[in-house]
Design a protein around this motif. Structure first.
Motif, PDB file in Angstrom:
ATOM      1  N   CYS A 145      28.173 -25.596 -60.922  1.00  0.00           N
ATOM      2  CA  CYS A 145      29.236 -25.116 -60.042  1.00  0.00           C
ATOM      3  C   CYS A 145      29.423 -25.973 -58.790  1.00  0.00           C
ATOM      4  CB  CYS A 145      28.969 -23.671 -59.630  1.00  0.00           C
ATOM      5  SG  CYS A 145      27.434 -23.431 -58.710  1.00  0.00           S
ATOM      6  N   LEU A 146      28.510 -26.904 -58.520  1.00  0.00           N
ATOM      7  CA  LEU A 146      28.646 -27.755 -57.342  1.00  0.00           C
ATOM      8  C   LEU A 146      29.890 -28.627 -57.468  1.00  0.00           C
ATOM      9  CD1 LEU A 146      24.961 -28.960 -56.738  1.00  0.00           C
ATOM     10  CD2 LEU A 146      26.138 -26.999 -55.745  1.00  0.00           C
ATOM     11  N   THR A 147      30.573 -28.824 -56.349  1.00  0.00           N
ATOM     12  CA  THR A 147      31.769 -29.658 -56.331  1.00  0.00           C
ATOM     13  C   THR A 147      31.407 -31.084 -55.939  1.00  0.00           C
ATOM     14  OG1 THR A 147      32.231 -29.147 -54.006  1.00  0.00           O
ATOM     15  CG2 THR A 147      33.121 -27.635 -55.667  1.00  0.00           C
ATOM     16  N   ARG A 148      32.402 -31.984 -55.992  1.00  0.00           N
ATOM     17  CA  ARG A 148      32.143 -33.379 -55.635  1.00  0.00           C
ATOM     18  C   ARG A 148      31.797 -33.518 -54.152  1.00  0.00           C
ATOM     19  NH1 ARG A 148      36.346 -37.289 -58.987  1.00  0.00           N
ATOM     20  NH2 ARG A 148      35.742 -36.594 -61.091  1.00  0.00           N
ATOM     21  N   ARG A 149      32.427 -32.709 -53.326  1.00  0.00           N
ATOM     22  CA  ARG A 149      32.078 -32.749 -51.901  1.00  0.00           C
ATOM     23  C   ARG A 149      30.632 -32.313 -51.690  1.00  0.00           C
ATOM     24  NH1 ARG A 149      35.947 -29.650 -48.065  1.00  0.00           N
ATOM     25  NH2 ARG A 149      34.432 -30.516 -46.604  1.00  0.00           N
ATOM     26  N   MET A 150      30.191 -31.321 -52.435  1.00  0.00           N
ATOM     27  CA  MET A 150      28.794 -30.894 -52.346  1.00  0.00           C
ATOM     28  C   MET A 150      27.862 -31.989 -52.840  1.00  0.00           C
ATOM     29  SD  MET A 150      29.155 -26.940 -53.637  1.00  0.00           S
ATOM     30  CE  MET A 150      30.250 -25.794 -52.790  1.00  0.00           C
ATOM     31  N   ASP A 151      28.282 -32.715 -53.878  1.00  0.00           N
ATOM     32  CA  ASP A 151      27.483 -33.851 -54.352  1.00  0.00           C
ATOM     33  C   ASP A 151      27.305 -34.877 -53.248  1.00  0.00           C
ATOM     34  OD1 ASP A 151      27.470 -32.570 -56.764  1.00  0.00           O
ATOM     35  OD2 ASP A 151      28.938 -33.895 -57.711  1.00  0.00           O
ATOM     36  N   ARG A 168      21.391 -25.399 -51.250  1.00  0.00           N
ATOM     37  CA  ARG A 168      21.993 -24.331 -50.436  1.00  0.00           C
ATOM     38  C   ARG A 168      22.650 -24.905 -49.179  1.00  0.00           C
ATOM     39  NH1 ARG A 168      22.244 -21.619 -54.672  1.00  0.00           N
ATOM     40  NH2 ARG A 168      20.344 -20.634 -55.422  1.00  0.00           N
ATOM     41  N   THR A 169      22.028 -25.902 -48.564  1.00  0.00           N
ATOM     42  CA  THR A 169      22.613 -26.516 -47.381  1.00  0.00           C
ATOM     43  C   THR A 169      23.938 -27.194 -47.718  1.00  0.00           C
ATOM     44  OG1 THR A 169      20.411 -26.886 -46.465  1.00  0.00           O
ATOM     45  CG2 THR A 169      22.209 -28.145 -45.504  1.00  0.00           C
ATOM     46  N   ALA A 170      23.994 -27.892 -48.842  1.00  0.00           N
ATOM     47  CA  ALA A 170      25.242 -28.539 -49.250  1.00  0.00           C
ATOM     48  C   ALA A 170      26.328 -27.505 -49.527  1.00  0.00           C
ATOM     49  CB  ALA A 170      24.991 -29.398 -50.487  1.00  0.00           C
ATOM     50  N   GLN A 171      25.970 -26.413 -50.191  1.00  0.00           N
ATOM     51  CA  GLN A 171      26.958 -25.373 -50.477  1.00  0.00           C
ATOM     52  C   GLN A 171      27.507 -24.768 -49.188  1.00  0.00           C
ATOM     53  OE1 GLN A 171      24.380 -23.030 -53.128  1.00  0.00           O
ATOM     54  NE2 GLN A 171      25.885 -23.293 -54.752  1.00  0.00           N
ATOM     55  N   VAL A 172      26.615 -24.394 -48.286  1.00  0.00           N
ATOM     56  CA  VAL A 172      27.054 -23.739 -47.045  1.00  0.00           C
ATOM     57  C   VAL A 172      27.875 -24.695 -46.195  1.00  0.00           C
ATOM     58  CG1 VAL A 172      26.211 -22.770 -44.871  1.00  0.00           C
ATOM     59  CG2 VAL A 172      25.175 -22.059 -47.030  1.00  0.00           C
ATOM     60  N   GLN A 173      27.478 -25.948 -46.114  1.00  0.00           N
ATOM     61  CA  GLN A 173      28.198 -26.908 -45.284  1.00  0.00           C
ATOM     62  C   GLN A 173      29.605 -27.150 -45.804  1.00  0.00           C
ATOM     63  OE1 GLN A 173      25.889 -30.325 -44.181  1.00  0.00           O
ATOM     64  NE2 GLN A 173      27.685 -31.610 -43.828  1.00  0.00           N
ATOM     65  N   VAL A 174      29.771 -27.276 -47.108  1.00  0.00           N
ATOM     66  CA  VAL A 174      31.099 -27.512 -47.671  1.00  0.00           C
ATOM     67  C   VAL A 174      31.965 -26.263 -47.584  1.00  0.00           C
ATOM     68  CG1 VAL A 174      32.334 -28.049 -49.806  1.00  0.00           C
ATOM     69  CG2 VAL A 174      30.319 -29.366 -49.161  1.00  0.00           C
ATOM     70  N   LEU A 175      31.371 -25.095 -47.751  1.00  0.00           N
ATOM     71  CA  LEU A 175      32.134 -23.848 -47.694  1.00  0.00           C
ATOM     72  C   LEU A 175      32.460 -23.411 -46.280  1.00  0.00           C
ATOM     73  CD1 LEU A 175      30.271 -21.840 -50.493  1.00  0.00           C
ATOM     74  CD2 LEU A 175      32.514 -22.941 -50.637  1.00  0.00           C
ATOM     75  N   PRO A 180      22.231 -22.713 -40.163  1.00  0.00           N
ATOM     76  CA  PRO A 180      21.197 -21.660 -40.189  1.00  0.00           C
ATOM     77  C   PRO A 180      21.389 -20.644 -41.306  1.00  0.00           C
ATOM     78  CG  PRO A 180      21.874 -22.084 -37.938  1.00  0.00           C
ATOM     79  CD  PRO A 180      22.803 -22.859 -38.814  1.00  0.00           C
ATOM     80  N   LEU A 181      22.625 -20.461 -41.779  1.00  0.00           N
ATOM     81  CA  LEU A 181      22.853 -19.540 -42.887  1.00  0.00           C
ATOM     82  C   LEU A 181      22.126 -20.014 -44.143  1.00  0.00           C
ATOM     83  CD1 LEU A 181      24.274 -17.138 -44.245  1.00  0.00           C
ATOM     84  CD2 LEU A 181      26.271 -18.607 -44.578  1.00  0.00           C
ATOM     85  N   ALA A 182      22.112 -21.325 -44.376  1.00  0.00           N
ATOM     86  CA  ALA A 182      21.398 -21.859 -45.536  1.00  0.00           C
ATOM     87  C   ALA A 182      19.902 -21.574 -45.436  1.00  0.00           C
ATOM     88  CB  ALA A 182      21.643 -23.362 -45.652  1.00  0.00           C
ATOM     89  N   HIS A 183      19.359 -21.665 -44.224  1.00  0.00           N
ATOM     90  CA  HIS A 183      17.940 -21.354 -44.041  1.00  0.00           C
ATOM     91  C   HIS A 183      17.662 -19.892 -44.343  1.00  0.00           C
ATOM     92  CE1 HIS A 183      13.924 -21.321 -42.319  1.00  0.00           C
ATOM     93  NE2 HIS A 183      14.289 -20.288 -41.583  1.00  0.00           N
TER      94      HIS A 183
END
Length: 387
Positions: A145-151, A168-175, A180-183
């Motif tokens: 489910c990861l996108t290219r931006r997450m990659d 999780r950090t990549a998902q939260v940052q792109v979304l 801190p939410l990823a943590h």
């Protein structure tokens, strides 16, 4: 040989000998031989590896094919070893990816092979051989489910992160959510990666969470537990179908989710409060400390009724941890100040790591409480993984 050199050699041998004995039980024997070779090479080329957590990742490193023979390794350090064995491309690899297997496997003396560390080393070997993150997703090393931006974010992250923390950090940052939410997410059941269908469902939830600017850190764990229960039992608020889930999330308000989560926790904890019985101990002593604030006590909870009372008093679901305690995978301690409950602390006996510490309604520890945990960890030889 000087006295200091002899003492250092003896200290390494005291660590190396039990590790080599455990290699005899590993099957297939070819894998045991590769692990043994890595330990012996580390003892000769870079003995400092025995002083850090990288020594625990060597069994995982032995599971993937090597691009160069081990006997030509010269550059010391974990990064030098990985560069020599796995990386053949000319462009530099993100150091966070190189160290991800070390942080995924843990920091204790010896670790069995686990799925996250295996994924991390396979992903590193794939990218180090010139492969793309997109192909790593297609091969099942990373969630599809990861996108290219997450990659792209995954390849440029900085810091000491495990593979799950990086994802999780990549998902939260792109979304669009705060880091801190990823943590906070890695302190819940999202601390590990799931199958592709489950990960795609959770990404819809993460997209909704990242759009809630007023969500508090101590609410994250409770809501994630409630959402996981909704998915498992096909609850009336969230749907297991992604199309229906998107429609329901568009009309779901944060206040409604918090209220439903709180009601579910109350129903979940109270039935467990009637289940008593003794709980096994982990063998780690507690702590008594006095300062200007008063008398601090940290004691292990050894009764089912006391565990349920802890959850009812602090309004969280620690009572549901009773099966883990009986299996020996967790131990629960209660931190109190002058007899008043302040924190519930989870300890992993196998790794001797403090993995959770939560107060009333799953709030994070305060500075004075964190200081007590650090003092306990230093005295008992524990590691504060993240609280």
């Amino acid at each position: 040989m000087s006295t200091r050199t002899f003492q250092a050699h003896a200290a390494r041998q005291s660590i190396l000998s039990p590790l080599l004995k455990k290699c005899r039980k590993i099957r297939p024997r070819s894998l045991a031989y590769r692990i043994r070779s890595l330990y012996c090479a580390a003892d000769v080329i870079d003995p400092t590896l025995f002083d850090g957590p990288a020594i625990n990742a060597l069994p995982v490193l032995a599971q993937v094919p090597w691009r160069r023979p081990l006997y030509t390794w010269e550059t010391p350090g974990w990064d030098g070893l990985v560069q020599h064995l796995l990386i053949s491309v000319k462009y530099p690899i993100n150091p966070a990816l190189i160290w991800a297997p070390v942080h995924s496997v843990g920091r204790h003396l010896y670790s069995r092979f686990n799925r996250e560390a295996t994924r991390a080393i396979q992903t590193l070997a794939h990218i180090g051989g010139g492969g793309s993150v997109r192909d790593a997703r297609r091969l099942g090393m990373l969630p599809r489910c990861l996108t290219r931006r997450m990659d792209h974010v995954l390849l440029t992250l900085e810091g000491e992160l495990s593979l799950t923390e990086a994802v999780r950090t990549a998902q939260v940052q792109v979304l669009g959510g705060p880091r801190p939410l990823a943590h906070q997410l890695t302190q819940t059941i999202l601390r590990s990666l799931h199958d592709d269908e489950t990960e795609a469902w959770w990404q819809e939830i993460l997209n909704w969470l990242c759009q809630q600017p007023t969500v508090q850190d101590h609410h994250i764990r409770g809501m994630v537990d409630w959402m996981a229960h909704q998915r498992q039992h096909n609850g009336d608020v969230l749907s297991t179908d992604r199309a229906k889930l998107r429609r329901r999330l568009t009309s779901l308000k944060l206040s409604q989710a918090l209220h439903a989560s709180q009601r579910w926790h109350e129903r979940h904890v109270r039935p467990t409060a009637r289940v008593g019985g003794p709980l096994p101990g982990c063998g780690v002593e507690g702590l008594e400390h006095e300062d200007s604030a008063g008398k601090w006590t940290l004691e292990e909870i050894r009764e089912g009724a006391a565990l349920a009372a802890e959850g009812v008093a602090l309004r969280h679901c620690v009572a549901s941890y009773a099966p883990r305690i009986r299996q020996g995978t967790s131990a629960i301690f209660s931190l109190r100040l002058d007899g008043a409950r302040r924190l519930t602390v989870e300890l992993r006996p196998e790794t001797r790591q403090i993995v959770q510490a939560r107060g009333f309604c799953n709030r994070a520890p305060r500075p004075e409480e964190r200081a007590i945990l650090d003092a306990w960890a230093q005295r008992a030889g524990l590691e504060v993984r993240s609280v």
